[in-house]
Design an enzyme around this catalytic site. Structure first.
Site, short mmCIF file in Angstrom:
data_model
loop_
_atom_site.label_atom_id
_atom_site.label_comp_id
_atom_site.label_asym_id
_atom_site.label_seq_id
_atom_site.Cartn_x
_atom_site.Cartn_y
_atom_site.Cartn_z
N TYR A 61 23.71 37.70 -37.64
CA TYR A 61 23.57 38.97 -36.92
C TYR A 61 22.57 38.80 -35.80
O TYR A 61 21.38 38.62 -36.01
CB TYR A 61 23.11 40.08 -37.86
CG TYR A 61 24.06 40.39 -38.99
CD1 TYR A 61 25.36 39.90 -39.02
CD2 TYR A 61 23.65 41.20 -40.06
CE1 TYR A 61 26.23 40.18 -40.07
CE2 TYR A 61 24.51 41.50 -41.10
CZ TYR A 61 25.78 40.98 -41.10
OH TYR A 61 26.63 41.27 -42.15
N HIS A 128 28.23 33.87 -46.68
CA HIS A 128 28.78 34.94 -45.85
C HIS A 128 30.31 34.86 -45.78
O HIS A 128 31.01 35.87 -45.81
CB HIS A 128 28.18 34.84 -44.45
CG HIS A 128 28.29 36.09 -43.65
ND1 HIS A 128 27.52 36.34 -42.55
CD2 HIS A 128 29.08 37.18 -43.78
CE1 HIS A 128 27.83 37.52 -42.04
NE2 HIS A 128 28.79 38.05 -42.77
#
Length: 342
Positions: A61, A128
């Site tokens: 992110y 992830h």
């Protein structure tokens, strides 16, 4: 504040979190414009002070900037008061996604995240996405070492197949599986959810508000800024949006009857999926934190749940822009292949 955000066990390994979390992705990545750091720190601290202490981030992110933001927001906050979930394995590259699960990469990613977050330990550390080139046992072996070294407390997987979950869980217990789950993203319900429940694994729901669509409907798409990657999601293209706006209208009608907002209704539907389900709606606004907490007070009848669940049949378009990296396509090679080639 209205509703109280209870702290409950996530999974069966001992982790306790607020049963509604905060997805921090949009604070520093991909929704068109990076938000002022000082404002986002206020939002995070407001969430924590309101009882939303389960913070979700990732090294991808930003990249990297979101973890730094959370580290700054937690300055002066009792570390024991919050539960930090971060992730490794995703690199955005050339308009696509590159996924890594090699042991050296796992360790280097974890140590870098610890520095950015400025903490001694990450409460919940996810893969992830699943690297389909590396046996999951190899990735999990390194994660197990990181747990033993005290660098992470619990292990999670995101968008992992049933086979991958079972194989990973056999190496080291999985505490949580994070998948998209909302009124219009239901592909995990038939097989993946029962598997998690069989194994005592908690389910973390990302994008429970349909990436913001259940808050604003078509207005969300009309107001998207340049650079907002949601523009590329199939459900938001002009052809599919014509049908999907009817779904939003029906949600709005039911919400009016219930005396709540459409987003509260959509979030309540996720909460009603079970005590082992933890939605992590993301926002960049304090008012939205308060509104999301209010969803905990919305009680749905069986008839209302059935009416809402039926809306999924109307939805047009894939749920993700990178469907090849979702749980249906995340099996990994057998462990024996790794021994041969390394």
């Amino acid at each position: 504040m209205g509703a109280i955000v209870p702290t409950v066990k996530l999974g069966s390994q001992g982790l306790e979190v607020s049963n509604q979390g905060l997805g921090c992705f949009g604070m520093s990545a991909s929704y068109g414009q990076r938000k002022p750091e000082s404002e986002m720190i206020q939002v995070i601290r407001h969430a924590i002070n309101s009882g939303v202490t389960f913070l979700d981030t990732s090294d991808s992110y930003g990249p990297y900037t979101n973890e730094i933001l959370i580290g700054k927001a937690l300055k002066g906050v009792m570390r024991e008061k919050v539960q930090i979930a971060s992730k490794f394995g995703v690199i955005h590259k050339d308009g696509g996604v590159d996924v890594h699960g090699e042991p050296e990469y796992v360790r280097a990613s974890c140590e870098a995240s610890l520095k950015r977050l400025d903490v001694g330990c990450i409460d919940l550390y996810y893969a992830h996405r699943i690297d389909t080139r590396v046996p999951i046992e190899v990735t999990m072996g390194e994660l197990k070492k990181l747990v033993e070294e005290g660098k992470i407390k619990y292990v999670g997987l995101s968008e992992a197949s049933i086979s991958t979950i079972r194989r990973a869980h056999a190496v080291h217990p999985i505490t949580a599986v994070q998948n998209e789950w909302s009124l219009w993203s239901r592909d995990l319900e038939e097989e993946l959810v029962p598997t998690c429940r069989e194994l005592g694994i908690g389910i973390v729901s990302y994008s429970p508000l349909g990436r913001g669509f259940f808050s604003l409907g078509p207005k969300l798409v009309q107001n998207m800024l340049e650079g907002d990657w949601r523009k590329h999601f199939p459900r938001f293209n002009a052809k599919n949006l014509e049908t999907n706006k009817v779904v939003y209208e029906k949600i709005s009608e039911i919400a009016t009857r219930k005396g709540c907002t459409p987003s509260q209704l959509a979030l309540a539907w996720v909460h009603h999926q079970g005590d082992d389900v933890f939605p992590i709606p993301g926002t960049t606004k304090i008012d939205n934190i308060n509104e999301n907490i209010g969803a905990l007070s919305v009680k749905l009848t069986l008839e209302e749940m059935t009416e809402l669940s039926a809306l999924a049949d109307m939805v047009k378009g894939d749920r993700h822009v990178f469907m090849e990296n979702t749980w249906m396509h995340s099996n990994t090679p057998p462990l024996s292949s790794w021994k041969v080639y390394t």
